[in-house]
Design a protein around this motif. Structure first.
Motif, mmCIF file in Angstrom:
data_model
loop_
_atom_site.group_PDB
_atom_site.id
_atom_site.type_symbol
_atom_site.label_atom_id
_atom_site.label_comp_id
_atom_site.label_asym_id
_atom_site.label_seq_id
_atom_site.Cartn_x
_atom_site.Cartn_y
_atom_site.Cartn_z
ATOM 1 N N LEU A 50 0.818 -1.215 0.000
ATOM 2 C CA LEU A 50 0.000 0.000 0.000
ATOM 3 C C LEU A 50 0.854 1.268 0.000
ATOM 4 O O LEU A 50 0.486 2.263 -0.629
ATOM 5 C CB LEU A 50 -0.940 0.015 1.202
ATOM 6 N N ARG A 51 2.001 1.242 0.678
ATOM 7 C CA ARG A 51 2.852 2.430 0.661
ATOM 8 C C ARG A 51 3.367 2.687 -0.750
ATOM 9 O O ARG A 51 3.397 3.828 -1.206
ATOM 10 C CB ARG A 51 4.012 2.297 1.664
ATOM 11 N N ILE A 52 3.745 1.627 -1.463
ATOM 12 C CA ILE A 52 4.157 1.785 -2.858
ATOM 13 C C ILE A 52 2.983 2.317 -3.677
ATOM 14 O O ILE A 52 3.144 3.231 -4.493
ATOM 15 C CB ILE A 52 4.678 0.458 -3.446
ATOM 16 N N ALA A 53 1.798 1.782 -3.475
ATOM 17 C CA ALA A 53 0.615 2.231 -4.212
ATOM 18 C C ALA A 53 0.345 3.711 -3.957
ATOM 19 O O ALA A 53 0.001 4.454 -4.881
ATOM 20 C CB ALA A 53 -0.604 1.396 -3.817
ATOM 21 N N GLN A 54 0.486 4.132 -2.719
ATOM 22 C CA GLN A 54 0.271 5.539 -2.381
ATOM 23 C C GLN A 54 1.300 6.425 -3.068
ATOM 24 O O GLN A 54 0.970 7.484 -3.595
ATOM 25 C CB GLN A 54 0.312 5.728 -0.861
ATOM 26 N N ILE A 55 2.539 6.005 -3.073
ATOM 27 C CA ILE A 55 3.604 6.782 -3.724
ATOM 28 C C ILE A 55 3.403 6.806 -5.232
ATOM 29 O O ILE A 55 3.529 7.857 -5.866
ATOM 30 C CB ILE A 55 4.987 6.222 -3.335
ATOM 31 N N ASN A 56 3.088 5.650 -5.820
ATOM 32 C CA ASN A 56 2.843 5.581 -7.263
ATOM 33 C C ASN A 56 1.593 6.347 -7.667
ATOM 34 O O ASN A 56 1.487 6.827 -8.792
ATOM 35 C CB ASN A 56 2.678 4.125 -7.721
ATOM 36 N N TYR A 104 12.583 2.770 -0.537
ATOM 37 C CA TYR A 104 12.846 2.042 -1.785
ATOM 38 C C TYR A 104 12.296 2.816 -2.982
ATOM 39 O O TYR A 104 12.958 2.939 -4.016
ATOM 40 C CB TYR A 104 12.201 0.663 -1.684
ATOM 41 N N ALA A 105 11.107 3.362 -2.832
ATOM 42 C CA ALA A 105 10.444 4.044 -3.943
ATOM 43 C C ALA A 105 10.877 5.495 -4.109
ATOM 44 O O ALA A 105 10.872 6.008 -5.228
ATOM 45 C CB ALA A 105 8.931 3.999 -3.745
ATOM 46 N N SER A 106 11.238 6.148 -3.021
ATOM 47 C CA SER A 106 11.430 7.597 -3.071
ATOM 48 C C SER A 106 12.839 8.092 -2.771
ATOM 49 O O SER A 106 13.194 9.187 -3.189
ATOM 50 C CB SER A 106 10.481 8.277 -2.080
ATOM 51 N N ASP A 107 13.606 7.319 -2.018
ATOM 52 C CA ASP A 107 14.904 7.836 -1.580
ATOM 53 C C ASP A 107 15.865 6.689 -1.261
ATOM 54 O O ASP A 107 16.459 6.651 -0.178
ATOM 55 C CB ASP A 107 14.697 8.735 -0.359
ATOM 56 N N HIS A 108 16.031 5.777 -2.192
ATOM 57 C CA HIS A 108 16.846 4.591 -1.923
ATOM 58 C C HIS A 108 18.305 4.917 -1.607
ATOM 59 O O HIS A 108 18.986 4.138 -0.948
ATOM 60 C CB HIS A 108 16.741 3.584 -3.074
ATOM 61 N N HIS A 109 18.787 6.058 -2.035
ATOM 62 C CA HIS A 109 20.169 6.439 -1.720
ATOM 63 C C HIS A 109 20.359 6.747 -0.241
ATOM 64 O O HIS A 109 21.492 6.746 0.244
ATOM 65 C CB HIS A 109 20.602 7.644 -2.566
ATOM 66 N N TRP A 138 5.914 -4.168 -7.327
ATOM 67 C CA TRP A 138 4.839 -3.190 -7.123
ATOM 68 C C TRP A 138 5.216 -1.821 -7.650
ATOM 69 O O TRP A 138 4.390 -1.136 -8.247
ATOM 70 C CB TRP A 138 4.479 -3.087 -5.647
ATOM 71 N N LEU A 139 6.452 -1.431 -7.434
ATOM 72 C CA LEU A 139 6.893 -0.121 -7.900
ATOM 73 C C LEU A 139 6.827 -0.044 -9.420
ATOM 74 O O LEU A 139 6.251 0.884 -9.983
ATOM 75 C CB LEU A 139 8.317 0.173 -7.411
ATOM 76 N N SER A 140 7.380 -1.045 -10.082
ATOM 77 C CA SER A 140 7.425 -0.976 -11.548
ATOM 78 C C SER A 140 6.053 -1.171 -12.179
ATOM 79 O O SER A 140 5.649 -0.380 -13.036
ATOM 80 C CB SER A 140 8.415 -1.993 -12.107
ATOM 81 N N PHE A 141 5.318 -2.158 -11.764
ATOM 82 C CA PHE A 141 4.056 -2.460 -12.443
ATOM 83 C C PHE A 141 2.944 -1.501 -12.036
ATOM 84 O O PHE A 141 2.109 -1.129 -12.854
ATOM 85 C CB PHE A 141 3.661 -3.913 -12.240
ATOM 86 N N GLY A 142 2.917 -1.087 -10.778
ATOM 87 C CA GLY A 142 1.944 -0.086 -10.361
ATOM 88 C C GLY A 142 2.201 1.245 -11.044
ATOM 89 O O GLY A 142 1.272 1.942 -11.462
ATOM 90 N N ARG A 143 3.469 1.576 -11.180
ATOM 91 C CA ARG A 143 3.806 2.835 -11.856
ATOM 92 C C ARG A 143 3.489 2.748 -13.335
ATOM 93 O O ARG A 143 2.987 3.697 -13.927
ATOM 94 C CB ARG A 143 5.274 3.177 -11.624
ATOM 95 N N LEU A 144 3.748 1.611 -13.957
ATOM 96 C CA LEU A 144 3.391 1.409 -15.364
ATOM 97 C C LEU A 144 1.888 1.612 -15.543
ATOM 98 O O LEU A 144 1.456 2.354 -16.431
ATOM 99 C CB LEU A 144 3.797 0.001 -15.805
ATOM 100 N N ASN A 145 1.102 0.984 -14.703
ATOM 101 C CA ASN A 145 -0.358 1.114 -14.810
ATOM 102 C C ASN A 145 -0.809 2.548 -14.605
ATOM 103 O O ASN A 145 -1.699 3.036 -15.305
ATOM 104 C CB ASN A 145 -1.058 0.177 -13.818
ATOM 105 N N ARG A 146 -0.193 3.252 -13.671
ATOM 106 C CA ARG A 146 -0.574 4.640 -13.401
ATOM 107 C C ARG A 146 -0.155 5.562 -14.554
ATOM 108 O O ARG A 146 -0.942 6.387 -15.023
ATOM 109 C CB ARG A 146 0.055 5.108 -12.082
ATOM 110 N N VAL A 147 1.080 5.437 -15.000
ATOM 111 C CA VAL A 147 1.600 6.313 -16.055
ATOM 112 C C VAL A 147 0.805 6.147 -17.348
ATOM 113 O O VAL A 147 0.492 7.131 -18.026
ATOM 114 C CB VAL A 147 3.105 6.052 -16.284
ATOM 115 N N LEU A 148 0.445 4.911 -17.678
ATOM 116 C CA LEU A 148 -0.315 4.666 -18.903
ATOM 117 C C LEU A 148 -1.822 4.867 -18.720
ATOM 118 O O LEU A 148 -2.576 4.791 -19.680
ATOM 119 C CB LEU A 148 -0.042 3.249 -19.427
#
Length: 161
Positions: A50-56, A104-109, A138-148
């Motif tokens: 859910l945190r990834i989903a919220q960020i995406n 992981y999604a926002s500030d992995h450095h 979740w990061l890649s596929f959720g973001r793909l779905n959102r961006v498209l």
């Protein structure tokens, strides 16, 4: 949605399965395996997801709730995930899962030795690898779905009229 989906086709099945079947099929297999084969506890799994989903910003992913053995997290769980730093609804593992997802999604450095010390106090190395793979999916596929714009075309079974 920016993809032209032929009349009568399901947008997700079309984009993931028909447009690029070699890649889409492999991606779909990974996406499904994350749910079917994860050994992580439901609360930590859902907190990270859910945190990834919220960020995406993926609408479908934010609405989805994973079910295991007939159990789901409580209806207010998404609010607790949003407030992972201060909620009293989480144990240490669940809170760390949400924190790790955000980093992981926002500030992995910024993931440093102090963070890993805290993670390794709660998770073993195998669990960290598993959670990291889930986060990547979740990061890649959720973001793909959102961006498209596919996230607005997904319909949960509970929303079908």
């Amino acid at each position: 949605m920016i993809i032209d989906v032929p009349e009568g086709k399901d947008p997700i099945n079309y984009v993931w399965g028909e447009m690029v079947p070699e890649i889409g099929g492999a991606a779909a297999t990974l996406a499904l395996k994350v749910y079917s084969d994860s050994t992580l506890g439901l609360r930590e799994f859902e907190a990270a997801r859910l945190r990834i989903a919220q960020i995406n910003g993926c609408l479908f992913c934010q609405d989805w709730r994973t079910e295991r053995d007939g159990e789901k997290v409580e209806d207010t769980f998404d609010e607790a995930v949003q407030d992972w730093r201060t909620t009293d609804a989480f144990d240490a593992r669940t809170r760390l899962a949400a924190e790790y997802a955000e980093l992981y999604a926002s500030d992995h450095h910024s993931i440093d030795d102090e963070f890993w010390r805290r993670m390794l106090a709660e998770y073993d190395q195998r669990e960290i690898v598993e959670l990291s793979m889930c986060l990547g999916s979740w990061l890649s596929f959720g973001r793909l779905n959102r961006v498209l714009g596919l996230d607005t075309a997904c319909v949960l079974p509970s929303h079908v009229v």
